[in-house]
Design a protein around this motif. Structure first.
Motif, short mmCIF file in Angstrom:
data_model
loop_
_atom_site.label_atom_id
_atom_site.label_comp_id
_atom_site.label_asym_id
_atom_site.label_seq_id
_atom_site.Cartn_x
_atom_site.Cartn_y
_atom_site.Cartn_z
N ILE A 9 17.02 11.84 36.92
CA ILE A 9 16.31 10.85 37.72
C ILE A 9 17.16 9.59 37.84
O ILE A 9 17.61 9.03 36.84
N GLY A 10 17.40 9.18 39.07
CA GLY A 10 18.25 8.02 39.29
C GLY A 10 19.67 8.24 38.84
O GLY A 10 20.43 7.28 38.65
N GLY A 11 20.05 9.50 38.66
CA GLY A 11 21.41 9.82 38.25
C GLY A 11 21.68 9.61 36.78
O GLY A 11 22.80 9.84 36.32
N GLU A 12 20.63 9.21 35.99
CA GLU A 12 20.91 8.91 34.58
C GLU A 12 19.82 9.31 33.60
O GLU A 12 20.09 9.46 32.41
N LEU A 13 18.58 9.50 34.05
CA LEU A 13 17.51 9.90 33.14
C LEU A 13 17.32 11.41 33.24
O LEU A 13 16.66 11.90 34.15
N THR A 14 17.91 12.15 32.31
CA THR A 14 17.84 13.61 32.35
C THR A 14 16.52 14.09 31.78
O THR A 14 16.17 13.77 30.63
N VAL A 15 15.77 14.85 32.59
CA VAL A 15 14.48 15.38 32.15
C VAL A 15 14.40 16.87 32.44
O VAL A 15 15.05 17.39 33.34
N ASN A 16 13.59 17.56 31.63
CA ASN A 16 13.23 18.93 31.96
C ASN A 16 12.38 18.90 33.22
O ASN A 16 11.53 18.02 33.39
N ARG A 17 12.61 19.84 34.13
CA ARG A 17 12.03 19.73 35.47
C ARG A 17 10.53 19.97 35.50
O ARG A 17 9.87 19.59 36.48
N CYS B 142 15.18 14.57 50.50
CA CYS B 142 15.45 14.27 49.09
C CYS B 142 16.64 15.09 48.59
O CYS B 142 17.48 14.58 47.84
N GLU B 143 16.70 16.35 48.97
CA GLU B 143 17.83 17.19 48.57
C GLU B 143 19.15 16.60 49.06
O GLU B 143 20.13 16.54 48.30
N ARG B 144 19.17 16.15 50.30
CA ARG B 144 20.41 15.61 50.86
C ARG B 144 20.86 14.35 50.13
O ARG B 144 22.06 14.08 50.03
N SER B 145 19.90 13.60 49.61
CA SER B 145 20.21 12.31 48.98
C SER B 145 20.23 12.36 47.46
O SER B 145 20.49 11.34 46.82
N GLY B 146 19.93 13.53 46.88
CA GLY B 146 19.89 13.64 45.43
C GLY B 146 18.71 12.91 44.82
O GLY B 146 18.76 12.46 43.67
N VAL B 147 17.63 12.80 45.59
CA VAL B 147 16.41 12.14 45.14
C VAL B 147 15.44 13.18 44.57
O VAL B 147 15.27 14.25 45.16
N GLY B 148 14.83 12.90 43.43
CA GLY B 148 13.87 13.82 42.86
C GLY B 148 12.62 13.91 43.72
O GLY B 148 12.16 12.90 44.26
N PHE B 149 12.06 15.11 43.85
CA PHE B 149 10.85 15.32 44.64
C PHE B 149 9.74 15.81 43.71
O PHE B 149 9.84 16.90 43.14
N ILE B 150 8.72 14.98 43.53
CA ILE B 150 7.62 15.29 42.61
C ILE B 150 6.44 15.81 43.44
O ILE B 150 5.77 15.03 44.12
N PRO B 151 6.17 17.12 43.41
CA PRO B 151 5.10 17.67 44.24
C PRO B 151 3.73 17.50 43.56
O PRO B 151 3.40 18.23 42.63
N TRP B 152 2.95 16.52 44.04
CA TRP B 152 1.64 16.37 43.41
C TRP B 152 0.68 17.42 43.98
O TRP B 152 0.88 17.94 45.06
N GLY B 153 -0.34 17.73 43.19
CA GLY B 153 -1.25 18.80 43.57
C GLY B 153 -0.56 20.15 43.60
O GLY B 153 -0.78 20.94 44.52
N PRO B 154 0.29 20.47 42.61
CA PRO B 154 1.09 21.70 42.69
C PRO B 154 0.27 22.98 42.71
O PRO B 154 0.77 24.02 43.13
N SER C 223 13.51 24.56 44.99
CA SER C 223 14.52 23.51 45.17
C SER C 223 14.90 22.95 43.81
O SER C 223 14.04 22.78 42.94
N ASP C 224 16.16 22.62 43.64
CA ASP C 224 16.63 22.06 42.37
C ASP C 224 16.21 20.61 42.17
O ASP C 224 16.45 20.05 41.10
N VAL C 225 15.61 19.98 43.19
CA VAL C 225 15.19 18.58 43.02
C VAL C 225 13.69 18.47 42.77
O VAL C 225 13.18 17.36 42.59
N THR C 226 12.96 19.59 42.76
CA THR C 226 11.51 19.51 42.53
C THR C 226 11.22 19.28 41.05
O THR C 226 11.84 19.87 40.16
N LEU C 227 10.23 18.41 40.80
CA LEU C 227 9.80 18.06 39.45
C LEU C 227 8.29 18.21 39.38
O LEU C 227 7.54 17.23 39.45
N PRO C 228 7.78 19.44 39.24
CA PRO C 228 6.33 19.64 39.20
C PRO C 228 5.70 18.95 37.99
O PRO C 228 6.29 18.94 36.90
N ILE C 229 4.51 18.39 38.18
CA ILE C 229 3.82 17.67 37.10
C ILE C 229 2.38 18.16 36.99
O ILE C 229 1.44 17.39 37.23
N PRO C 230 2.16 19.43 36.63
CA PRO C 230 0.78 19.91 36.50
C PRO C 230 0.03 19.10 35.45
O PRO C 230 0.59 18.74 34.41
#
Length: 288
Positions: free
Chosen positions: A14-22, A199-211, A247-254
């Motif tokens: 996240i932001g190129g520096e906060l590494t999280v499990n997706r 988001c993929e093109r820009s390296g921005v994380g995509f958090i899909p709410w309501g997964p 997608s490698d930028v998705t960050l699901p948050i169930p």
């Protein structure tokens, strides 16, 4: 014979520096009914948060409007200010006793809300603070500038957006570095596919709410059920695994208020889908 899909990345920076499990945790459901007030059992809510971290979840998402204030407070009390967990919150929605979600993007209001969030979370700097929803009565750029100023003041480390269009994302990135976008997205609801691709093109994380909002809908349920049967999994686990594969930028948050459901959701991170599985879910018609 089917083969496994290409190995996905299980982490995101996240932001190129906060590494999280997706696969993260959404803390909306640990509040009271209609996301208003305290939960019936605060100890159980805290136990869910603590168990999530024990299971390796290191990305927790909340908002000042969940409760309002209740979710943030419980996170602060249950987790403190851990170095190994990224906590994200949001501002920009007002609540009332009827449970309505009312956009409010006035810059002064947003700057007041971050002070409340900092206090409830028990931290000096919020890892990720997101503009919850654009306010039609407030200039969008003015609201984003408020988040940029919070970042400059050291109150937040990274800025995120929620419920935005591609155009709004592009506008915001001219003002401040945008680390994430959180929009509604799932197997059966893909209206914001263009936002995900941006988001993929820009390296921005995509958090899909309501997964998992559409898992029981006609067409979606059948496809998920067929894949779940082949993988010895639940349809909800398959829905989450598809998001991770998509997608490698998705960050699901169930989210959940139950330890049992939490453990089942987290197990989805270990579920491997085959090419056949992914094709079957990709072919679900969200408009059907």
């Amino acid at each position: 014979m089917t083969s496994d899909t290409t190995d996905r990345s299980d982490t995101f920076d996240i932001g190129g520096e906060l590494t999280v499990n997706r696969l993260g945790f959404g803390a909306m459901r640990i509040t009271g009914e209609d996301i208003i007030g305290r939960p019936d059992d605060e100890d159980e809510a805290k136990a869910v948060l603590q168990r999530a971290v024990e299971l390796g979840v290191d990305f927790v998402d909340t908002a000042d409007s969940y409760g309002p204030g209740v979710s943030e407070r419980l996170i602060g009390e249950a987790l403190g200010d851990p170095d190994d967990v990224v906590v994200a919150s949001k501002a920009g929605l007002l609540r009332n006793r009827e449970g309505d979600w009312l956009p409010h993007g006035d810059p002064d209001f947003l700057k007041n809300q971050v002070l409340c969030s900092l206090d409830r979370l028990g931290t000096d700097t919020i890892d990720l603070y997101q503009y919850h929803r654009p306010d039609p009565d407030t200039d969008f750029e003015a609201s984003v500038h408020a988040f940029a100023e919070m970042k400059d003041a050291g109150q937040i480390a990274h800025v995120g957006l929620s419920n935005v269009t591609v155009e709004q994302l592009e506008t915001a990135t001219e003002i401040v570095d945008v680390a994430t976008v959180q929009n509604r997205y799932n197997v059966g609801h893909r209206d914001d596919e263009d936002v995900l691709r941006a988001c993929e093109r820009s390296g921005v994380g995509f958090i899909p709410w309501g997964p998992m909002y559409t898992v029981d809908e006609e067409g979606v349920a059948e496809a998920l059920g067929e894949v779940a049967g082949r993988r010895d999994a639940t349809p909800r686990q398959v829905a989450l695994a598809w998001l991770l594969e998509h997608s490698d930028v998705t960050l699901p948050i169930p989210g959940t208020s139950s330890v049992e459901h939490l453990e089942s959701n987290v197990a989805a991170a270990e579920l491997s889908l085959t090419d056949e599985d992914v094709r079957a879910l990709n072919d679900v018609d969200p408009q059907a």
